[in-house]
Motif scaffolding. Structure first.
Motif, PDB file in Angstrom:
ATOM      1  N   CYS A  19      -0.051  27.568   1.672  1.00 54.96           N
ATOM      2  CA  CYS A  19      -1.378  28.419   1.968  1.00 54.96           C
ATOM      3  C   CYS A  19      -2.053  27.963   3.450  1.00 54.96           C
ATOM      4  N   THR A  20      -1.732  26.657   3.125  1.00 59.36           N
ATOM      5  CA  THR A  20      -2.852  25.653   4.613  1.00 59.36           C
ATOM      6  C   THR A  20      -1.797  26.407   5.928  1.00 59.36           C
ATOM      7  N   ALA A  21      -0.831  26.398   5.748  1.00 58.56           N
ATOM      8  CA  ALA A  21      -0.368  26.952   6.710  1.00 58.56           C
ATOM      9  C   ALA A  21      -0.621  28.692   7.590  1.00 58.56           C
ATOM     10  N   VAL A  22      -0.462  29.424   6.934  1.00 55.64           N
ATOM     11  CA  VAL A  22      -0.638  30.634   6.665  1.00 55.64           C
ATOM     12  C   VAL A  22      -2.149  30.851   6.789  1.00 55.64           C
ATOM     13  N   VAL A  23      -2.903  30.711   7.047  1.00 57.96           N
ATOM     14  CA  VAL A  23      -4.277  30.667   6.980  1.00 57.96           C
ATOM     15  C   VAL A  23      -4.409  29.753   8.477  1.00 57.96           C
ATOM     16  N   ALA A  24      -4.124  28.689   8.832  1.00 63.96           N
ATOM     17  CA  ALA A  24      -4.504  28.246  10.267  1.00 63.96           C
ATOM     18  C   ALA A  24      -3.521  29.619  10.965  1.00 63.96           C
ATOM     19  N   LEU A  25      -2.136  29.377  10.828  1.00 66.30           N
ATOM     20  CA  LEU A  25      -1.462  30.676  12.048  1.00 66.30           C
ATOM     21  C   LEU A  25      -2.647  32.271  11.941  1.00 66.30           C
ATOM     22  N   THR A  26      -3.114  32.431  10.208  1.00 62.47           N
ATOM     23  CA  THR A  26      -3.777  33.743  10.704  1.00 62.47           C
ATOM     24  C   THR A  26      -5.393  33.351  11.677  1.00 62.47           C
ATOM     25  N   HIS A  27      -5.503  32.126  11.789  1.00 66.33           N
ATOM     26  CA  HIS A  27      -7.189  31.824  12.056  1.00 66.33           C
ATOM     27  C   HIS A  27      -6.525  31.941  13.078  1.00 66.33           C
ATOM     28  N   ARG A  28      -5.530  31.489  14.204  1.00 63.78           N
ATOM     29  CA  ARG A  28      -5.004  31.252  15.049  1.00 63.78           C
ATOM     30  C   ARG A  28      -5.113  32.374  16.108  1.00 63.78           C
ATOM     31  N   LEU A  29      -4.431  33.533  15.114  1.00 62.93           N
ATOM     32  CA  LEU A  29      -3.790  34.870  15.987  1.00 62.93           C
ATOM     33  C   LEU A  29      -4.775  35.433  15.626  1.00 62.93           C
ATOM     34  N   THR A  30      -5.528  35.670  15.189  1.00 57.40           N
ATOM     35  CA  THR A  30      -7.126  36.491  14.833  1.00 57.40           C
ATOM     36  C   THR A  30      -8.048  35.965  15.939  1.00 57.40           C
ATOM     37  N   GLN A  31      -8.752  34.420  16.166  1.00 55.77           N
ATOM     38  CA  GLN A  31      -9.290  34.265  17.019  1.00 55.77           C
ATOM     39  C   GLN A  31      -9.920  34.269  18.186  1.00 55.77           C
ATOM     40  N   GLY A  32      -8.565  34.921  18.867  1.00 57.98           N
ATOM     41  CA  GLY A  32      -8.862  35.310  20.436  1.00 57.98           C
ATOM     42  C   GLY A  32      -9.906  37.484  19.926  1.00 57.98           C
ATOM     43  N   THR A  33      -8.725  37.906  19.029  1.00 55.60           N
ATOM     44  CA  THR A  33      -9.607  39.078  18.768  1.00 55.60           C
ATOM     45  C   THR A  33     -11.040  38.772  18.350  1.00 55.60           C
ATOM     46  N   ILE A  34     -11.311  38.263  17.685  1.00 56.42           N
ATOM     47  CA  ILE A  34     -12.812  37.661  17.590  1.00 56.42           C
ATOM     48  C   ILE A  34     -13.827  37.327  18.485  1.00 56.42           C
ATOM     49  N   ILE A  35     -13.483  36.739  19.289  1.00 60.29           N
ATOM     50  CA  ILE A  35     -14.388  35.966  20.598  1.00 60.29           C
ATOM     51  C   ILE A  35     -14.084  37.306  21.456  1.00 60.29           C
ATOM     52  N   GLU A  36     -13.160  38.144  21.293  1.00 59.13           N
ATOM     53  CA  GLU A  36     -13.361  39.732  21.905  1.00 59.13           C
ATOM     54  C   GLU A  36     -14.487  40.529  21.309  1.00 59.13           C
ATOM     55  N   GLN A  37     -14.540  40.468  20.039  1.00 56.18           N
ATOM     56  CA  GLN A  37     -14.783  41.523  19.224  1.00 56.18           C
ATOM     57  C   GLN A  37     -16.674  40.745  19.851  1.00 56.18           C
ATOM     58  N   GLU A  38     -17.029  39.686  20.008  1.00 50.78           N
ATOM     59  CA  GLU A  38     -17.891  38.907  19.771  1.00 50.78           C
ATOM     60  C   GLU A  38     -18.696  38.762  21.312  1.00 50.78           C
ATOM     61  N   GLN A  39     -17.471  39.431  22.120  1.00 52.94           N
ATOM     62  CA  GLN A  39     -18.373  39.599  24.014  1.00 52.94           C
ATOM     63  C   GLN A  39     -18.729  41.049  23.799  1.00 52.94           C
ATOM     64  N   ALA A  40     -17.892  41.734  23.264  1.00 55.49           N
ATOM     65  CA  ALA A  40     -18.710  43.648  23.303  1.00 55.49           C
ATOM     66  C   ALA A  40     -19.305  43.997  22.374  1.00 55.49           C
ATOM     67  N   GLN A  41     -19.456  42.449  21.683  1.00 55.59           N
ATOM     68  CA  GLN A  41     -21.157  43.086  20.759  1.00 55.59           C
ATOM     69  C   GLN A  41     -22.306  42.618  21.943  1.00 55.59           C
ATOM     70  N   LEU A  42     -21.480  41.153  21.952  1.00 55.19           N
ATOM     71  CA  LEU A  42     -22.520  40.500  23.085  1.00 55.19           C
ATOM     72  C   LEU A  42     -23.574  42.098  23.987  1.00 55.19           C
ATOM     73  N   LEU A  43     -22.736  42.251  24.757  1.00 56.53           N
ATOM     74  CA  LEU A  43     -22.529  43.216  26.104  1.00 56.53           C
ATOM     75  C   LEU A  43     -23.553  44.370  25.524  1.00 56.53           C
TER      76      LEU A  43
END
Length: 210
Positions: A19-43
């Motif tokens: 479970c820990t590995a899955v959570v860590a992997l999910t976070h790594r895979l989605t982190q870029g998307t989250i950052i992109e969404q935050e940047q788009a919102q800021l713009l």
């Protein structure tokens, strides 16, 4: 019995590791998307608070990181974007934190002209109660638009409070703490513009910190 307990413990340990590995992997895979969404919102928000008519130079070219817990509500450096037109500053978009929301920090961005008149305020992130405190979001309620065009005479201006406290801003039924926190945070940003405008341009550049 002991052997059974050992097997169960081993099974639980393996399950926890997976479970820990899955959570860590999910976070790594989605982190870029989250950052992109935050940047788009800021713009989008920057375009609303400092529209193109207010500047003829890129906003990100005039971004500094200001550290001032007294006025911005955070010990961390927060970005300030300056709208420059014809070589002159026309206004700012200033990120700030309302640290005393009902459910914790409320991150805001405040658009203000150099004369201290508000272009507007938007909420970037919060954890306020759905159906009550989340009315600070524009998509939930037009309440945040009540800041548009407002200004403050000085730090003794009693209008800068919710109506329950004798001010000019409406509160929410059953959720006074949230609007009170936002009004207080915006008031402090206006004080920063009035009292220490040099901090808005002399701080370190944003660089890659956004």
């Amino acid at each position: 019995m002991l052997e059974m307990m050992r097997k169960n413990a081993l099974t639980l340990a393996i399950f926890a590791l997976v479970c820990t590995a899955v959570v860590a992997l999910t976070h790594r895979l989605t982190q870029g998307t989250i950052i992109e969404q935050e940047q788009a919102q800021l713009l989008r928000v920057l375009d609303e608070l400092l529209p193109e008519s207010n500047h003829d130079e890129p906003l990100f070219a005039h971004c500094v990181m200001v550290t001032n817990p007294q006025f911005l509500g955070s010990k961390q450096a927060l970005p300030v974007f300056t709208a420059v037109k014809g070589g002159e500053a026309q206004g700012y978009a200033i990120e700030a934190i309302a640290p005393d929301g009902y459910s914790g920090d409320i991150k805001l961005i405040v658009g203000v002209k150099t004369d201290g008149t508000l272009n507007g305020v938007r909420v970037l992130t919060h954890n306020e109660t759905p159906g009550l405190g989340d009315k600070i979001e524009l998509k939930r309620s037009p309440w945040i638009l009540s800041f548009n065009g407002k200004s403050m005479t000085d730090e003794k201006d009693t209008r800068w409070a919710v109506r329950n406290d004798g001010g000019q801003f409406d509160a929410f039924t059953g959720a006074t703490i949230t609007p009170r926190a936002v009004v207080k945070a915006v008031r402090k940003v206006l004080l920063l513009v009035q009292q220490h405008p040099e901090l808005l341009t002399q701080a370190p550049a944003c660089g890659d910190s956004l």
